[in-house]
Design an enzyme around this catalytic site. Structure first.
Site, PDB file in Angstrom:
ATOM      1  N   LYS A  47      16.313  49.400 -14.178  1.00  0.00           N
ATOM      2  CA  LYS A  47      15.072  48.639 -14.423  1.00  0.00           C
ATOM      3  C   LYS A  47      13.860  49.537 -14.187  1.00  0.00           C
ATOM      4  O   LYS A  47      12.926  49.586 -14.987  1.00  0.00           O
ATOM      5  CB  LYS A  47      15.010  47.403 -13.508  1.00  0.00           C
ATOM      6  CG  LYS A  47      15.965  46.302 -13.941  1.00  0.00           C
ATOM      7  CD  LYS A  47      16.114  45.180 -12.920  1.00  0.00           C
ATOM      8  CE  LYS A  47      17.201  44.209 -13.376  1.00  0.00           C
ATOM      9  NZ  LYS A  47      17.537  43.139 -12.436  1.00  0.00           N
ATOM     10  N   GLN A  70      16.006  41.426  -6.622  1.00  0.00           N
ATOM     11  CA  GLN A  70      17.362  41.577  -7.159  1.00  0.00           C
ATOM     12  C   GLN A  70      18.325  40.642  -6.428  1.00  0.00           C
ATOM     13  O   GLN A  70      18.361  40.598  -5.196  1.00  0.00           O
ATOM     14  CB  GLN A  70      17.808  43.047  -7.021  1.00  0.00           C
ATOM     15  CG  GLN A  70      19.127  43.370  -7.691  1.00  0.00           C
ATOM     16  CD  GLN A  70      19.116  43.209  -9.202  1.00  0.00           C
ATOM     17  OE1 GLN A  70      18.072  43.327  -9.844  1.00  0.00           O
ATOM     18  NE2 GLN A  70      20.257  42.934  -9.781  1.00  0.00           N
ATOM     19  N   ASP A 111      11.327  37.229 -14.065  1.00  0.00           N
ATOM     20  CA  ASP A 111      12.726  36.820 -14.234  1.00  0.00           C
ATOM     21  C   ASP A 111      12.802  35.419 -14.862  1.00  0.00           C
ATOM     22  O   ASP A 111      13.842  35.039 -15.405  1.00  0.00           O
ATOM     23  CB  ASP A 111      13.407  36.733 -12.856  1.00  0.00           C
ATOM     24  CG  ASP A 111      14.398  37.854 -12.603  1.00  0.00           C
ATOM     25  OD1 ASP A 111      14.932  38.412 -13.571  1.00  0.00           O
ATOM     26  OD2 ASP A 111      14.641  38.151 -11.419  1.00  0.00           O
TER      27      ASP A 111
HETATM   28  N1  GUN Z   1      21.231  40.020 -10.517  1.00  0.00           N
HETATM   29  C1  GUN Z   1      22.006  40.032 -11.632  1.00  0.00           C
HETATM   30  N2  GUN Z   1      21.278  39.716 -12.721  1.00  0.00           N
HETATM   31  C2  GUN Z   1      20.004  39.526 -12.299  1.00  0.00           C
HETATM   32  C3  GUN Z   1      18.786  39.207 -12.955  1.00  0.00           C
HETATM   33  O1  GUN Z   1      18.713  39.006 -14.188  1.00  0.00           O
HETATM   34  N3  GUN Z   1      17.685  39.110 -12.167  1.00  0.00           N
HETATM   35  C4  GUN Z   1      17.731  39.303 -10.820  1.00  0.00           C
HETATM   36  N4  GUN Z   1      16.609  39.168 -10.127  1.00  0.00           N
HETATM   37  N5  GUN Z   1      18.844  39.598 -10.170  1.00  0.00           N
HETATM   38  C5  GUN Z   1      19.979  39.718 -10.917  1.00  0.00           C
END
Ligand code: GUN
Length: 302
Positions: free
Chosen positions: A54, A98, A121
């Site tokens: 990311k 996350q 998100d």
């Molecule tokens: N953990 C796995 N997929 C995601 C996601 O799309 N966003 C976040 N914040 N954590 C994750």
């Protein structure tokens, strides 16, 4: 007949180039770039690799990016204080915590503490509500469903009046993508059915689908005979079914399998996403798009 492959790896490149160009235009005109912070608690290897990707992608498209790593034993109070700090920080347009979080932290409380206008998100209840209302109300569609819809649009698949069947009812994929596909507008206006573990006859519903979106987390759940000839099949499953040595790096990597029996399904479907290389790369791409949108909302240039 072999289906047309819908490749997230290719669509990602197109979108990231579009984002990079827009970021440099905004920078030239307003002197600002989108800012994204990713908050990682602990050292879960999968989470580290997602967050690293990311941040690398944010860097690539010209964002201001912050990687904030916190120890596994951070208190809930301290994590909430950290989020409050980024909520107030003018250089940050997107906050991503996350998941999963360690057990001693209430995930819901943490997600609800993020300013809905920085919730790139799209997990905050305010943004879930905005998505349900649809149209101009939507600010940040959740990244995986947004990526799925974008792939369907860019692959030229007709959605208006189509029968869409979604397998799975998770808050992250199944429920939001079903909601998005039934709204009026581009890449939507479909008739939507959601099937799940309580459904009596999965095969019956899947066989009716012009667009079949599978997010169940069960390897090879969808059998080739469940697919309508010519249908568009979107496989969201990322199931780790073993390990192998990477030819590129010589390191151990996971063997991934989707929720659809790909080899057989591609002989029946009209178009299909592979695993890996299908939906996966789209999630981070849409996170970048949401972060750019966040700055644009703030600057009033949407
Ligand atoms: N953990 C796995 N997929 C995601 C996601 O799309 N966003 C976040 N914040 N954590 C994750």
């Amino acid at each position: 007949m072999s289906a047309k492959l819908i490749l997230g790896t290719e669509i990602r490149e197109e979108i990231l180039e579009e984002i990079t160009a827009e970021v440099s235009q905004i920078k030239a005109k307003y002197g600002k770039v989108p800012g994204l912070v990713t908050i990682l608690v602990g050292e879960n290897p999968a989470s580290i690799s997602y967050v690293t990707l990311k941040i690398q992608t944010a860097h690539r498209v010209g964002f201001h990016e912050v990687q904030d790593s916190q120890p596994i034993d951070i208190s809930e109070e301290d994590l909430l204080a950290l989020i409050a700090k980024y909520n107030k920080d003018d250089s940050i347009n997107g906050i991503l915590v996350q998941l999963p979080l360690p057990k001693h932290i209430d995930e819901k409380k943490v997600l609800n503490a993020i300013d809905p206008d920085k919730d790139v998100d799209g997990f905050h209840p305010v943004n879930v509500g905005r998505l349900m209302i649809g149209g101009d109300e939507v600010k940040f569609p959740p990244c995986t469903p947004a990526g799925i819809q974008e792939m369907i649009i860019r692959a030229g698949v007709k959605t208006s009046g189509a029968e869409v069947v979604v397998v799975g009812r998770s808050n992250i994929v199944g429920k939001p993508i079903a909601n998005m596909m039934l709204q009026k507008g581009k890449g939507a206006n479909a008739t939507v059915t959601i099937v799940h573990t309580g459904t009596k006859d999965l095969a019956f519903h899947c066989k009716r689908a012009d667009i079949l979106i599978v997010a169940a987390g069960v390897p090879d759940l969808v059998k080739p005979e469940w697919i309508k000839p010519g249908a568009c099949v979107i496989d969201v499953g990322v199931n780790r079914v073993g390990e192998k040595i990477s030819e590129k790096t010589g390191k151990k990597i996971a063997i991934l399998k989707g929720d659809v029996d790909f080899e057989a399904a591609k002989e029946i479907a009209g178009s299909i996403t592979p695993v890996p290389g299908g939906v996966g790369p789209m999630t981070i791409t849409m996170l970048m798009l949401n972060t750019l949108k966040s700055l644009k909302f703030k600057l009033g240039i949407n």
